[in-house]
Design an enzyme around this catalytic site. Structure first.
Site, PDB file in Angstrom:
ATOM      1  N   SER A   1      37.394  19.285  37.032  1.00 54.41           N
ATOM      2  CA  SER A   1      36.039  18.320  36.856  1.00 54.41           C
ATOM      3  C   SER A   1      36.328  17.228  36.309  1.00 54.41           C
ATOM      4  CB  SER A   1      35.088  19.390  35.846  1.00 54.41           C
ATOM      5  OG  SER A   1      33.745  18.705  35.674  1.00 54.41           O
TER       6      SER A   1
ATOM      7  N   ASN B   1      23.563  22.446  26.424  1.00 50.67           N
ATOM      8  CA  ASN B   1      23.779  23.270  25.051  1.00 50.67           C
ATOM      9  C   ASN B   1      23.813  22.491  23.927  1.00 50.67           C
ATOM     10  OD1 ASN B   1      24.607  25.780  26.554  1.00 50.67           O
ATOM     11  ND2 ASN B   1      26.046  24.725  27.390  1.00 50.67           N
TER      12      ASN B   1
ATOM     13  N   CYS C   1      38.382  13.561  23.275  1.00 50.56           N
ATOM     14  CA  CYS C   1      38.212  12.737  24.897  1.00 50.56           C
ATOM     15  C   CYS C   1      37.529  11.495  24.633  1.00 50.56           C
ATOM     16  CB  CYS C   1      36.830  13.696  25.369  1.00 50.56           C
ATOM     17  SG  CYS C   1      36.483  12.958  26.959  1.00 50.56           S
TER      18      CYS C   1
ATOM     19  N   CYS D   1      38.491  28.662  31.429  1.00 50.23           N
ATOM     20  CA  CYS D   1      38.096  27.189  31.239  1.00 50.23           C
ATOM     21  C   CYS D   1      39.256  26.554  30.343  1.00 50.23           C
ATOM     22  CB  CYS D   1      36.700  27.039  30.618  1.00 50.23           C
ATOM     23  SG  CYS D   1      36.211  25.158  30.319  1.00 50.23           S
TER      24      CYS D   1
ATOM     25  N   GLY E   1      38.391  17.258  27.173  1.00 49.87           N
ATOM     26  CA  GLY E   1      39.158  16.071  27.797  1.00 49.87           C
ATOM     27  C   GLY E   1      38.655  15.875  29.034  1.00 49.87           C
ATOM     28  N   GLU E   2      39.104  14.648  29.759  1.00 48.62           N
ATOM     29  CA  GLU E   2      38.881  14.299  31.095  1.00 48.62           C
ATOM     30  C   GLU E   2      40.411  14.519  31.853  1.00 48.62           C
ATOM     31  OE1 GLU E   2      36.762  13.483  33.168  1.00 48.62           O
ATOM     32  OE2 GLU E   2      38.283  12.867  34.575  1.00 48.62           O
TER      33      GLU E   2
ATOM     34  N   CYS F   1      30.713  10.625  26.447  1.00 48.25           N
ATOM     35  CA  CYS F   1      29.158  11.086  26.811  1.00 48.25           C
ATOM     36  C   CYS F   1      28.488  11.702  25.660  1.00 48.25           C
ATOM     37  CB  CYS F   1      29.523  12.152  27.751  1.00 48.25           C
ATOM     38  SG  CYS F   1      30.643  11.810  29.608  1.00 48.25           S
TER      39      CYS F   1
ATOM     40  N   CYS G   1      29.562  25.138  27.896  1.00 47.51           N
ATOM     41  CA  CYS G   1      29.923  23.603  28.184  1.00 47.51           C
ATOM     42  C   CYS G   1      29.221  22.637  26.982  1.00 47.51           C
ATOM     43  CB  CYS G   1      29.048  23.123  29.415  1.00 47.51           C
ATOM     44  SG  CYS G   1      29.490  24.274  30.464  1.00 47.51           S
TER      45      CYS G   1
ATOM     46  N   CYS H   1      27.756  15.395  24.700  1.00 49.40           N
ATOM     47  CA  CYS H   1      28.893  16.118  24.700  1.00 49.40           C
ATOM     48  C   CYS H   1      29.654  16.370  23.403  1.00 49.40           C
ATOM     49  CB  CYS H   1      29.943  15.815  25.810  1.00 49.40           C
ATOM     50  SG  CYS H   1      31.405  16.912  25.657  1.00 49.40           S
TER      51      CYS H   1
ATOM     52  N   SER I   1      30.937  15.127  37.574  1.00 47.93           N
ATOM     53  CA  SER I   1      29.800  15.184  36.497  1.00 47.93           C
ATOM     54  C   SER I   1      28.869  14.018  36.709  1.00 47.93           C
ATOM     55  CB  SER I   1      30.328  15.220  35.051  1.00 47.93           C
ATOM     56  OG  SER I   1      31.175  16.362  34.932  1.00 47.93           O
ATOM     57  N   LEU I   2      27.789  14.169  37.463  1.00 49.20           N
ATOM     58  CA  LEU I   2      26.848  13.241  37.641  1.00 49.20           C
ATOM     59  C   LEU I   2      25.961  12.736  36.539  1.00 49.20           C
ATOM     60  CD1 LEU I   2      26.748  11.278  40.027  1.00 49.20           C
ATOM     61  CD2 LEU I   2      25.065  12.719  41.152  1.00 49.20           C
TER      62      LEU I   2
ATOM     63  N   GLU J   1      40.670  24.139  22.440  1.00 51.30           N
ATOM     64  CA  GLU J   1      39.908  25.522  22.770  1.00 51.30           C
ATOM     65  C   GLU J   1      39.969  25.625  24.434  1.00 51.30           C
ATOM     66  OE1 GLU J   1      36.580  25.534  19.246  1.00 51.30           O
ATOM     67  OE2 GLU J   1      35.876  24.512  20.827  1.00 51.30           O
TER      68      GLU J   1
HETATM   69  N1  SAH Z   1      35.477  15.638  31.415  1.00 54.74           N
HETATM   70  C1  SAH Z   1      35.194  16.313  32.278  1.00 54.74           C
HETATM   71  C2  SAH Z   1      35.201  17.974  32.090  1.00 54.74           C
HETATM   72  C3  SAH Z   1      34.578  18.555  30.958  1.00 54.74           C
HETATM   73  S1  SAH Z   1      33.107  18.851  30.785  1.00 54.74           S
HETATM   74  C4  SAH Z   1      33.915  16.231  33.102  1.00 54.74           C
HETATM   75  O1  SAH Z   1      33.051  15.326  32.450  1.00 54.74           O
HETATM   76  O2  SAH Z   1      33.740  16.819  34.077  1.00 54.74           O
HETATM   77  C5  SAH Z   1      32.544  20.089  31.727  1.00 54.74           C
HETATM   78  C6  SAH Z   1      31.064  19.913  32.081  1.00 54.74           C
HETATM   79  O3  SAH Z   1      30.282  20.431  30.872  1.00 54.74           O
HETATM   80  C7  SAH Z   1      30.761  18.834  32.554  1.00 54.74           C
HETATM   81  O4  SAH Z   1      30.145  18.738  33.448  1.00 54.74           O
HETATM   82  C8  SAH Z   1      29.960  18.206  31.395  1.00 54.74           C
HETATM   83  O5  SAH Z   1      29.401  17.026  31.739  1.00 54.74           O
HETATM   84  C9  SAH Z   1      29.155  19.330  30.787  1.00 54.74           C
HETATM   85  N2  SAH Z   1      28.669  19.323  29.529  1.00 54.74           N
HETATM   86  C10 SAH Z   1      29.128  18.444  28.496  1.00 54.74           C
HETATM   87  N3  SAH Z   1      28.443  18.577  27.400  1.00 54.74           N
HETATM   88  C11 SAH Z   1      27.333  19.476  27.709  1.00 54.74           C
HETATM   89  C12 SAH Z   1      26.405  19.916  27.012  1.00 54.74           C
HETATM   90  N4  SAH Z   1      26.179  19.741  25.585  1.00 54.74           N
HETATM   91  N5  SAH Z   1      25.521  20.892  27.685  1.00 54.74           N
HETATM   92  C13 SAH Z   1      25.861  21.431  28.852  1.00 54.74           C
HETATM   93  N6  SAH Z   1      26.934  20.836  29.535  1.00 54.74           N
HETATM   94  C14 SAH Z   1      27.502  19.763  28.901  1.00 54.74           C
END
Ligand code: SAH
Length: 355
Positions: free
Chosen positions: A201, A300, A120, A113, A169-170, A124, A343, A127, A224-225, A100
């Protein structure tokens, strides 16, 4: 050439190649090197769909190209449109998988995006893409194909202005392909995008971050912290066990940032998990010595997600504390939630897989 053309079975997709690589092949074939740039101009500048269409390229050389390289047009794709103008593309890959990509208009900008992997491996907990596991890396041509696909769904007069690797993905776990893509995106022989308009990111793969900024010093980096203690981050972003907070933050401090660049730290707001005043104060202490900005992301939801988003008031209180600490803090509003394009909601499944 009188004989029938000998088209090779295994021929590389020209979108996979950098100019230097393509030039070597061209010169190796006995053609002059400048033809390589001319052909790349047709591919990336003029969007040629076939070698046949390259009218100022000699016929014999066009035949050589046809026999030795593939040139795909934009990949097949389907689109869903949100009432807020966000468009989610399902982009088909040759092997029946799909990824996507999301077009996000906001004022003067239109951001694409981009996905870097099918699924991935980072796991996390908040996600949706993590639920797929890692199916495979995307090839450079497949990543770039998302830009070609997206251009088809732009409104009249609309142009892509910004590009973020925040899809599925990362990106730094697929670094060799990402580097190829960034080269093609930014090169004058390629798409010619300013690196300042590109953001990668990452969940915090330290060696990859260092490499990225060594190779592409003006590309923007977002980290992404999401947590300020190892205890919590170990759980919600398990890569933290490999690169714990101290190591991650120290690496960020050492990164060679160009003059006006700042690292963006993304922080998804999870109700009663990471959204307290003490979390905000810890975040300030952690980031204050750096050129950093914080992007607070509204969570989200997705089916089965074990979290709820923070209350609006909690997000604003959190933002206020960060601002008092003299850091920039923005709130990323959800876009395209009605079509599960926001996201963390990307999970390619619909209709694209054949198995
Ligand atoms: N793997 C990379 C890029 C993809 S995610 C990364 O981790 O940065 C892009 C952003 O969306 C990241 O900051 C991720 O943590 C955030 N994200 C993932 N799941 C989410 C959710 N359910 N709601 C809001 N943001 C989310």
């Amino acid at each position: 050439m009188n004989e029938a053309l000998q088209v090779k079975e295994e021929r590389p997709d020209i979108r996979e190649l950098t100019l230097a690589e393509f030039e070597r092949a061209v010169v190796g074939s006995g053609e002059r090197g400048f033809r390589a740039r001319q052909v790349m101009g047709w591919v990336w500048g003029r969007g040629a769909k076939s070698f046949e269409a390259m009218s100022d390229v000699p016929t014999a050389f066009r035949n050589y190209l046809k026999c030795n390289f593939k040139l795909g047009g934009a990949p097949e794709s389907a689109v869903a449109r949100s009432h807020d103008g966000t468009r989610k593309l399902l982009v088909a890959l040759g092997d029946g998988e799909a990824v996507e990509s999301v077009i996000i208009p906001a004022g003067e900008r239109t951001t694409l995006c981009i996905s870097s992997q099918v699924g991935c491996a980072m796991g996390c907990e908040f996600c949706a893409t993590a639920l797929m596991g890692l199916r495979r890396n995307l090839a450079a041509g497949e990543i770039l194909g998302q830009i070609q696909a997206a251009r088809r769904y732009l409104d009249a007069g609309e142009e892509l202005t910004n590009y973020v690797f925040m899809g599925m993905g990362e990106p730094l776990a697929n670094y060799p392909r990402l580097a190829r893509v960034l080269e093609t995106m930014t090169a004058d022989w390629g798409i010619g995008i300013s690196p300042r308009r590109i953001t990668v990111s990452t969940v915090g793969l330290v060696p990859g971050m260092e490499r990225l900024l060594a190779d592409f010093p003006t590309v923007n980096l977002a980290v992404s912290l999401h947590a300020t203690t190892d205890e919590l981050r170990d759980r919600i972003a398990p890569i933290n066990r490999r690169y714990p907070l101290r190591e991650l933050i120290e690496a960020c401090r050492r990164l060679p940032l160009k003059r006006r660049n700042r690292i963006t730290f993304e922080y998804v707001m999870l109700r009663e998990v990471n959204d307290s005043a003490s979390d905000a104060r810890r975040l300030v202490r952690m980031l204050a010595p750096m050129r950093a900005k914080v992007n607070l992301i509204m969570f989200n939801p997705f089916p089965g997600a074990p979290f709820e988003g923070s209350e609006r008031a909690a997000v604003e209180a959190f933002q206020a504390i960060i601002r008092q600490g003299n850091l920039t803090a923005t709130i990323r509003e959800s876009r395209g939630r009605d079509i599960a394009a926001a996201c963390g909601q990307l999970y390619a499944e619909r209709g694209a897989r054949r198995d």
